[in-house]
Design a protein around this motif. Structure first.
Motif, PDB file in Angstrom:
ATOM      1  N   ALA A  74       1.834   1.750  -0.972  1.00 48.08           N
ATOM      2  CA  ALA A  74       2.694   3.103  -1.131  1.00 48.08           C
ATOM      3  C   ALA A  74       3.478   3.168  -2.241  1.00 48.08           C
ATOM      4  CB  ALA A  74       3.420   3.783  -0.112  1.00 48.08           C
ATOM      5  N   THR A  75       4.027   1.933  -2.596  1.00 45.96           N
ATOM      6  CA  THR A  75       4.910   1.928  -3.820  1.00 45.96           C
ATOM      7  C   THR A  75       4.190   1.659  -5.068  1.00 45.96           C
ATOM      8  OG1 THR A  75       6.824   0.524  -2.661  1.00 45.96           O
ATOM      9  CG2 THR A  75       6.556   0.355  -5.104  1.00 45.96           C
ATOM     10  N   LEU A  76       2.978   1.200  -4.944  1.00 43.89           N
ATOM     11  CA  LEU A  76       1.825   0.971  -6.351  1.00 43.89           C
ATOM     12  C   LEU A  76       1.462   2.250  -6.483  1.00 43.89           C
ATOM     13  CD1 LEU A  76       0.276  -2.591  -4.969  1.00 43.89           C
ATOM     14  CD2 LEU A  76       1.887  -1.998  -7.071  1.00 43.89           C
ATOM     15  N   ALA A  77       0.930   3.073  -5.543  1.00 48.17           N
ATOM     16  CA  ALA A  77       0.393   4.572  -5.700  1.00 48.17           C
ATOM     17  C   ALA A  77       1.363   5.522  -6.349  1.00 48.17           C
ATOM     18  CB  ALA A  77       0.084   5.083  -4.318  1.00 48.17           C
ATOM     19  N   ARG A  78       2.602   5.195  -5.849  1.00 49.53           N
ATOM     20  CA  ARG A  78       3.739   6.193  -6.714  1.00 49.53           C
ATOM     21  C   ARG A  78       3.740   5.834  -8.056  1.00 49.53           C
ATOM     22  NH1 ARG A  78       6.381   5.611  -1.707  1.00 49.53           N
ATOM     23  NH2 ARG A  78       7.590   3.958  -2.476  1.00 49.53           N
ATOM     24  N   TRP A  79       3.787   4.404  -8.607  1.00 50.02           N
ATOM     25  CA  TRP A  79       3.684   3.879  -9.868  1.00 50.02           C
ATOM     26  C   TRP A  79       2.536   4.407 -10.618  1.00 50.02           C
ATOM     27  CZ3 TRP A  79       1.611  -1.223 -11.811  1.00 50.02           C
ATOM     28  CH2 TRP A  79       2.132  -1.318 -12.955  1.00 50.02           C
ATOM     29  N   GLY A  84       0.069   8.327 -15.019  1.00 48.33           N
ATOM     30  CA  GLY A  84      -0.988   9.260 -15.277  1.00 48.33           C
ATOM     31  C   GLY A  84      -2.346   9.024 -14.401  1.00 48.33           C
ATOM     32  N   ALA A  85      -2.314   8.167 -13.563  1.00 46.79           N
ATOM     33  CA  ALA A  85      -3.420   7.839 -12.688  1.00 46.79           C
ATOM     34  C   ALA A  85      -3.533   8.718 -11.350  1.00 46.79           C
ATOM     35  CB  ALA A  85      -3.617   6.310 -12.330  1.00 46.79           C
ATOM     36  N   VAL A  86      -4.346   8.690 -10.668  1.00 46.35           N
ATOM     37  CA  VAL A  86      -4.728   9.141  -9.164  1.00 46.35           C
ATOM     38  C   VAL A  86      -4.799   8.038  -8.249  1.00 46.35           C
ATOM     39  CG1 VAL A  86      -5.567  10.670  -7.757  1.00 46.35           C
ATOM     40  CG2 VAL A  86      -5.277  11.558 -10.004  1.00 46.35           C
ATOM     41  N   ALA A  87      -3.849   7.731  -7.528  1.00 41.78           N
ATOM     42  CA  ALA A  87      -3.929   6.409  -6.514  1.00 41.78           C
ATOM     43  C   ALA A  87      -3.558   6.939  -5.487  1.00 41.78           C
ATOM     44  CB  ALA A  87      -2.902   5.440  -7.203  1.00 41.78           C
ATOM     45  N   LYS A  88      -4.304   5.899  -4.346  1.00 43.51           N
ATOM     46  CA  LYS A  88      -4.167   6.412  -2.851  1.00 43.51           C
ATOM     47  C   LYS A  88      -4.050   5.252  -2.125  1.00 43.51           C
ATOM     48  CE  LYS A  88      -5.321   9.318   1.066  1.00 43.51           C
ATOM     49  NZ  LYS A  88      -6.347  10.281   1.443  1.00 43.51           N
ATOM     50  N   GLY A  89      -3.298   4.827  -1.238  1.00 37.45           N
ATOM     51  CA  GLY A  89      -3.310   3.557  -0.596  1.00 37.45           C
ATOM     52  C   GLY A  89      -3.667   4.130   1.080  1.00 37.45           C
ATOM     53  N   PRO A 105     -13.613  -0.621  -9.035  1.00 42.08           N
ATOM     54  CA  PRO A 105     -12.928  -1.559  -8.460  1.00 42.08           C
ATOM     55  C   PRO A 105     -11.810  -1.142  -7.514  1.00 42.08           C
ATOM     56  CG  PRO A 105     -13.164  -1.948 -10.727  1.00 42.08           C
ATOM     57  CD  PRO A 105     -13.762  -0.379 -10.551  1.00 42.08           C
ATOM     58  N   ILE A 106     -11.846  -1.703  -6.236  1.00 45.47           N
ATOM     59  CA  ILE A 106     -10.840  -1.484  -5.439  1.00 45.47           C
ATOM     60  C   ILE A 106     -10.006  -2.580  -5.072  1.00 45.47           C
ATOM     61  CG2 ILE A 106     -10.514  -0.690  -2.962  1.00 45.47           C
ATOM     62  CD1 ILE A 106     -13.347   0.364  -2.980  1.00 45.47           C
ATOM     63  N   VAL A 107      -8.546  -2.353  -5.028  1.00 47.28           N
ATOM     64  CA  VAL A 107      -7.647  -3.369  -4.826  1.00 47.28           C
ATOM     65  C   VAL A 107      -7.445  -3.853  -3.341  1.00 47.28           C
ATOM     66  CG1 VAL A 107      -5.448  -4.127  -5.284  1.00 47.28           C
ATOM     67  CG2 VAL A 107      -6.399  -2.684  -6.846  1.00 47.28           C
ATOM     68  N   LYS A 161      -8.031   6.198  -9.826  1.00 48.62           N
ATOM     69  CA  LYS A 161      -9.085   6.750 -10.638  1.00 48.62           C
ATOM     70  C   LYS A 161      -8.175   7.325 -11.826  1.00 48.62           C
ATOM     71  CE  LYS A 161      -9.553  11.407  -8.356  1.00 48.62           C
ATOM     72  NZ  LYS A 161     -10.372  11.966  -7.565  1.00 48.62           N
ATOM     73  N   ARG A 162      -8.766   7.609 -12.677  1.00 49.41           N
ATOM     74  CA  ARG A 162      -8.111   8.360 -14.103  1.00 49.41           C
ATOM     75  C   ARG A 162      -8.088  10.083 -13.720  1.00 49.41           C
ATOM     76  NH1 ARG A 162      -7.090   6.773 -18.981  1.00 49.41           N
ATOM     77  NH2 ARG A 162      -6.447   8.509 -20.679  1.00 49.41           N
TER      78      ARG A 162
END
Length: 764
Positions: A74-79, A84-89, A105-107, A161-162
């Motif tokens: 969640a913290t990484l997704a907010r960052w 400027g990215a679209v992230a979801k945990g 690539p998936i973390v 993703k961008r």
């Protein structure tokens, strides 16, 4: 080696600052650098996955959450979303992970706090291919099966993703932007709509029951029917109370989420505005315009939300009214329509008056802000009567336009009141007439039921009409907020661009710059070049362009022509956040935040230790006065720095600048507020501060620039000369004149001593 000469918070060899995530590396017994910490490995995995999408991230931009040993998804997704990215945990099972064969690539998050990058999956073979984020693409990925992965994998993944479309953070703030923000809460809106529809249906039953009581129970004196109706009423009432509570709870959650998201977006947008905009506008005016958007928030979560919910009642009950009596239903609709027409007619005049009122309120708020901000000057110069007079004038304007708005709003209220009275009182008289004359099939029970439901139908119709009235103020408020928040931002420059390792070599090639609205060039064909590690002094008369050069170096203004290069890279191609964090800037008038001395010194690098703070304070010459304070580095600085002197504030600002070990420092009249003793102390430390870094020092006191490697003389936006102090004294008339003006008392004192000596000798 002296501890002051150590690099303060220096980046590690891989380009990541040590304080970001604790002790990132450790020395092995053989003297080689060991593997980074799990938290740093997780950050590098995220950065590598973002790089696949063309996003260049800097680990120094990441702010860890308190208490997190390793950053959570969640913290990484907010960052990432801020960058400027679209992230979801999310947390998934193996059977879903194995199907993501064509995904980018998936973390994958590991139990020890580290992570790996999944680059492919094969459901038939039952393996996924993982890559170590430390090796990058230099090493082939490793196949891992379910049994091995589940021993170390938490089940958490991070998808990145961008962002291709325009995001909420960059889109213009208007009605469409607000509508999209509301529609993002689809789940809550769906639940509220379902609850409202159910409540609307339940509201039909009480009038029907009353109709049955009048037509059957009372007329037929049926006790059994009454008991059955009472049981039905109790059950329906219980469900109505329960659903009403649930809808209020859902509405509260929805409005709170919208309010939170709106506040976060507004503040982020305000911070993204360039410094030039704030310099051209009144601070109080900006605050007033931005705060106007909260009127829009109140409208969206208040009148608009309640009217939206009442519309469900209208949709359900209105057909039932036509079933009871089409004549009375048409009368109700017609009266409500006339109310709406009257309000629409007054919308134009009301909008103009509300615009004047909002402007007057913002002007009054500006006077209030300036008075509070400049209260020391007001008290010193006894300006209370003048400021009170200004406040009285602005208040009179506000009162005048508020009175005009009230009178203007009084007319539609007065004109619509007879229609509202007809809906609430006249309909029953017309209905009674229809019953007495048998002009329709309306019975007494149906008439009572119609009256019970008619008020509930008239309320949303009237509310919908009055909603148009509120749109005047809302539209004006939204326009005022948009006039600030829709200004061009630095978002793209702050989140994109190169992040080179800064060394400090500067070159200006035919740089021209003109301030907005000015016809005179502030810089005219400025050309010079200095290698990394140079101490450069900038001198010249007021308005010669010295501070303009420092502004361009900080990226405050990017509308110059020519080429301004840092280590051979054009400044406009460097990520703005990276650029500013690589600089240390000390201005003539520095701002300190409310908080402790330690918090102010570490404002830009909160992860640094007290040892780093002490070293920075020692370099800036601030250690001696800090240690004399009762609480030392934990001494609280009041708002406006009223409990410390100007010289102490300046030395704390210098400590704040050097603590991050910048490779380029800018001191713009940094010692102007210091007393002679403090100035001498800081100047003595400048050579130590300047070791291994480029320094650009702007000063009117030429004596503080004598030891600079190069001194550049500015005159009317042009470079008059550049060279060491001794050389400029010989060949530059402007520099020689400035030097003589500042040191003529020394020369005259020396001449007086030389002339007095012979006289004394003659007397002897």
């Amino acid at each position: 080696m002296d501890p002051d000469d150590h690099a303060l918070g220096a980046p590690d060899p891989d380009g990541y600052s040590r304080e970001t995530s604790g002790e990132d590396t450790a020395e092995s017994s053989s003297g080689q650098t060991a593997r980074p910490s799990p938290a740093m490995i997780r950050l590098r995995a995220v950065i590598a996955a973002a790089h696949f999408h063309g996003l260049e991230l800097d680990v120094r931009d990441f702010a860890a959450e308190p208490g997190e040993a390793s950053p959570s998804p969640a913290t990484l997704a907010r960052w990432l979303n801020d960058q400027g990215a679209v992230a979801k945990g999310m947390n998934i099972k193996w059977r879903y992970l194995i199907r993501m064969s064509n995904s980018p690539p998936i973390v994958l998050m590991f139990r020890d706090g580290s992570a790996a990058i999944m680059v492919n999956a094969d459901a038939e073979r039952g393996v996924v291919w993982l890559r170590d984020p430390l090796t990058g693409e230099s090493q082939p990925p490793v196949p891992v099966d379910e049994m091995r992965l589940t021993q170390i994998w938490t089940g958490d993944i991070l998808l990145i993703k961008r962002r291709k479309d325009q995001s909420e953070a960059d889109a213009p703030i208007n009605v469409g932007w607000l509508a999209k923000m509301v529609l993002r809460e689809k789940k809550s809106l769906r639940d509220i709509a379902f609850a409202s529809m159910t409540l609307s249906i339940l509201q039909i039953f009480p009038p029907l029951i009353v109709m049955q009581v009048i037509d059957r129970v009372v007329n037929n004196r049926s006790m059994a029917t009454l008991v059955s109706i009472v049981a039905i009423v109790l059950v329906l009432s219980f469900y109505e109370v329960l659903l009403s509570y649930g809808r209020r709870e859902l509405t509260l959650v929805l409005t709170t989420r919208i309010d939170t998201r709106l506040s976060l977006h507004i503040f982020s947008r305000l911070l993204a505005l360039p410094l030039e905009y704030f310099e051209r506008q009144q601070a109080g005016n900006i605050i007033g315009r931005v705060m106007a958007i909260y009127k829009v928030r109140d409208f969206m979560t208040g009148r608009l939300m309640s009217t939206f919910l009442d519309m469900f009642t209208l949709v359900v009950i209105l057909p039932f009214l036509f079933y009871l009596s089409s004549t009375l239903a048409w009368m109700t609709v017609a009266a409500s329509g006339v109310i709406g027409l009257i309000i629409v007619v007054f919308m134009g005049p009301m909008a103009r008056v509300f615009t004047k009122l909002i402007h007057a309120e913002m002007e009054r708020n500006s006077v209030m802000y300036e008075t509070v901000a400049g209260i020391r000057t007001i008290k010193t110069l006894a300006l209370e009567p003048t400021r009170k007079q200004d406040w009285d004038v602005r208040t009179a304007d506000v009162v005048r336009w508020k009175l005009a708005a009230g009178r203007m709003g009084n007319w539609p209220s007065t004109l619509t009141m007879p229609l509202e009275m007809f809906i609430n009182r006249g309909i029953i008289l017309v209905g009674a007439y229809l019953v007495l004359t048998n002009a329709s099939n309306v019975g007494i029970g149906a008439l009572v039921a119609f009256m019970m439901l008619g008020g509930r139908v008239a309320a949303p119709l009237t509310g919908l009409a009055k909603l148009l009235d509120d749109l005047n103020e809302v539209t004006t408020s939204l326009g005022e907020a948009g006039s600030v928040l829709n200004q061009p931002t630095e978002t793209k420059a702050l989140t994109t661009g190169m992040r080179p390792r800064i060394k400090g070599a500067l070159s200006f090639i035919d740089v021209n710059f003109c301030y907005p609205g000015s016809t005179t060039k502030a810089l005219n064909d400025v050309c010079f070049e200095i290698p990394a590690g140079t101490m450069l002094g900038l001198v010249g008369r007021s308005g010669s362009g010295k501070s303009t050069i420092t502004r361009l170096l900080q990226g405050v203004s990017r509308s110059y022509t020519g080429y301004l290069k840092l280590d051979g890279v054009d400044l406009r191609e460097i990520n703005l956040t990276h650029l500013r964090r690589s600089f240390g800037v000390v201005l003539q008038d520095n701002f300190l935040f409310r908080g402790t001395i330690r918090e102010n010194i570490t404002a830009g690098r909160p992860g640094l230790t007290i040892d780093d703070v002490v070293r920075a304070a020692r370099l800036a010459g601030a250690e001696e006065f800090i240690e004399r304070m009762p609480a030392g580095y934990e001494t609280w600085i009041e708002e406006g720095s009223t409990n410390i002197s100007g010289g102490q504030r300046q030395r704390l600002a210098i400590a704040r600048a050097v603590i991050s070990d910048p490779k380029l420092m800018i001191l713009d009249e940094a010692t102007s507020a210091l007393d002679p003793e403090s100035e001498a102390l800081v100047n003595a430390n400048l050579e130590r501060i300047g070791q291994g870094r480029t320094m650009v020092i702007v000063s009117h006191r030429l004596s503080s620039l004598v030891n600079c490697d190069q001194i550049m003389v500015m005159e009317r936006g042009e470079v008059a000369d550049i060279g060491p102090h001794e050389v400029l004294l010989e060949r530059c008339a402007i520099y020689r004149t400035l030097w003589m003006q500042q040191n003529r008392h020394t020369s005259s004192r020396g001449a007086a001593k030389n002339s007095a000596a012979p006289l004394i000798a003659e007397e002897d």
